[in-house]
Design an enzyme around this catalytic site. Structure first.
Site, PDB file in Angstrom:
ATOM      1  N   GLY A 276      -6.159  -1.686   4.023  1.00  0.00           N
ATOM      2  CA  GLY A 276      -5.543  -1.636   2.715  1.00  0.00           C
ATOM      3  C   GLY A 276      -5.070  -0.240   2.379  1.00  0.00           C
ATOM      4  O   GLY A 276      -5.212   0.696   3.169  1.00  0.00           O
TER       5      GLY A 276
ATOM      6  N   ASP B  10      -0.504  -3.912  -9.391  1.00  0.00           N
ATOM      7  CA  ASP B  10      -0.188  -3.971  -7.964  1.00  0.00           C
ATOM      8  C   ASP B  10      -0.264  -5.409  -7.451  1.00  0.00           C
ATOM      9  O   ASP B  10      -0.799  -5.667  -6.374  1.00  0.00           O
ATOM     10  CB  ASP B  10      -1.140  -3.075  -7.167  1.00  0.00           C
ATOM     11  CG  ASP B  10      -0.601  -2.758  -5.763  1.00  0.00           C
ATOM     12  OD1 ASP B  10       0.629  -2.812  -5.582  1.00  0.00           O
ATOM     13  OD2 ASP B  10      -1.408  -2.489  -4.859  1.00  0.00           O
TER      14      ASP B  10
END
Length: 519
Positions: free
Chosen positions: A195, A311
């Site tokens: 990530g 996000d």
């Protein structure tokens, strides 16, 4: 909270002076027109100084600004509430403790010639009762210590400790050794992906529960802040369309977030894969769209807080065994006041292709910023392609431009993924319409998530005509303008450069931190 501190300090001195029979005190005071009740207690075997020191330590760890809290250690405890949780009459401070229920106290018999025999028997019973109470207290303390060191490393339920700015979420803390064992010391064989803030590993706790562990990169400049942000938010959020936080670990340089394991990974692994997206029929895609909408509605309006995700994208939507969506990754989320509608920031953080124009250009974000990201996600789910990925050649339009052009010219079938294009229904057309409403350039024209959920669930709601989306341009110009560091995932943040004349086209400010391509 000065009055509360004075109350607890006074009770602490009273309890420490309680002698060997009982070190216990209760009382109350008034704080901001509210009655607050306090209680402190020490193990009877402690001296005055030992009891006083122990109570000073636990009282100092009581969290501020709460309506009630309790800190418990093996030797002492301190607690306060806004209601009377003990009965001062039933537990008098000046009298000896009541005997256990299995001990019978006989009425005083006549004195013998010595005047001592029967009285001595009574004191033997009282002493035995006190000794039993001390033994039970010590056993409870021993069990508490063992529980804190048990698999998962979780403290006793109800204990509240303030540490490292995380607050009552400390009760979610895991032991690092347990997580290392669960993930085989973060083995590459257990790695699920990478990530923006670090790798994610699969693990299994000693009890057999599967977990996902996000390991925060130590090199991340924003790491600790985002880490604590995510813990605070997720610990308080409970919704079937949000990923569930099981706990965290903060030991040495390690900063770990422990989530429920979601077996089908993220949506981008399906929707952008030429083979796997065939597994997503229209009913499944429709369920995912509605689930994500419900999750965002909960964040914006239905939870205890108003939260802007900032996000939302396909890689941050996880799919469980039944392909139910769960919104994840709250490291960039922002908490709003309940009546707050918008805010500004100089730290532009997000993913190219999903960020709203007012956020990219001006640092202005609101719930409508998440609505824009949701609209992009809906169009990606329906088309099977990424917003910033070329479709049929280097000069092809980005998804928003392509969808808008085909919508205006009536070529709806050219928007839809061929895997679900055959005999497409009115429901698909309606979802395309809703997606275009969400990505309109003017944020005031975008619907709220409450309106989106209503439009998705009710065919009788009339949809307004969408206006032109933001960021209409040729795909190759976007790729040419994005710095190479952004395409390979390098993290950065800068103050946004506001153009002198905003013509409505995309302005690269080199401020986004996440690449648009799947990890």
């Amino acid at each position: 909270m000065v009055a509360l501190k004075k109350l607890l300090d006074s009770l602490g001195d009273e309890a420490a002076s309680g002698g060997s029979i009982r070190k216990y005190a209760t009382g109350n005071t008034t704080v901001d027109l509210y009655s607050v009740f306090g209680m402190v207690q020490c193990s009877p075997d402690l001296s005055y100084q030992q009891c006083s020191d122990c109570l000073v330590g636990v009282t100092g760890k009581l969290p501020q600004g709460k309506v009630g809290a309790r800190v418990l250690t093996p030797s002492c405890q301190s607690r306060f509430e806004t209601y009377r949780f003990v009965d001062p009459i039933a537990i008098p401070l000046s009298s000896p403790p009541p005997p256990p229920s299995n001990v019978t106290i006989l009425p005083p018999p006549p004195l013998t010639r010595s005047g001592k025999t029967e009285s001595s028997k009574r004191w033997i019973i009282v002493a035995a009762s006190s000794a039993s109470a001390i033994i039970v207290f010590c056993i409870m303390g021993f069990i508490l210590i063992k529980w804190r060191k048990s698999p998962g490393g979780r403290p006793r339920i109800g204990a509240e400790v303030v540490d490292d700015g995380i607050g009552s979420e400390e009760s979610l803390q895991f032991n690092l050794d347990i997580i290392k064992e669960a993930t085989n010391n973060f083995s590459n064989d257990n790695k699920l992906g990478q990530g923006g803030f670090g790798p994610v590993f699969r693990g299994k706790l000693p009890g057999g529960q599967d977990i996902a562990v996000k390991r925060l990169l130590g090199s991340s400049g924003q790491g600790e802040m985002e880490f604590k942000n995510e813990v605070r938010l997720l610990a308080k959020l409970q919704h079937r369309n949000l990923v569930r936080l099981l706990g965290f670990c903060l030991e040495g340089v390690e900063k770990l977030l422990i989530y429920e394991f979601v077996p089908n990974a993220s949506l981008d692994k399906f929707i952008f894969d030429p083979l796997k997206r065939a597994l997503l029929d229209w009913d499944t895609r429709y369920k995912i769209i509605k689930g994500v909408a419900r999750g965002l509605l909960y964040l914006h309006e239905d939870s205890r807080f108003r939260i802007i995700h900032r996000d939302l994208k396909a890689s941050n939507v996880l799919l469980d065994t039944d392909m139910n969506p769960k919104v994840s990754d709250f490291g960039m989320a922002r908490l709003f006041e309940y009546d707050q509608t918008q805010a500004n920031t100089s730290r532009i953080m997000g993913t190219y292709g999903y960020m709203a124009p007012e956020y990219v250009v001006q640092g202005h974000f609101s719930p409508k910023s998440d609505v824009f990201s949701f609209g992009v996600l809906v169009l990606e789910i329906l088309s099977g392609r990424q917003n910033l990925a070329p479709h049929s050649g280097e000069d092809s339009e980005i998804l928003l431009s392509n969808a808008w052009t085909n919508w205006r010219e009536g070529r709806i079938q050219d928007i839809i993924d061929p895997a679900v294009r055959s005999g497409y229904s009115a429901n698909i057309v309606r979802c395309i319409h809703i997606g275009l409403l969400c990505v309109q350039e003017n944020m005031t024209n975008r619907p709220t998530m409450a309106s989106v959920v209503l439009m998705l669930n009710s065919q009788s709601v009339t949809l307004p005509v969408p206006t032109q989306p933001a960021f209409l341009m040729n795909m190759s110009s976007v790729i040419d303008d994005i710095p190479s560091s952004e395409l390979d995932g390098t993290s950065r943040e800068t103050k946004p450069d506001t153009p002198a004349n905003n013509t409505g086209t995309f302005s690269i400010n080199e401020a986004s931190i996440t690449e648009p391509f799947p990890r």
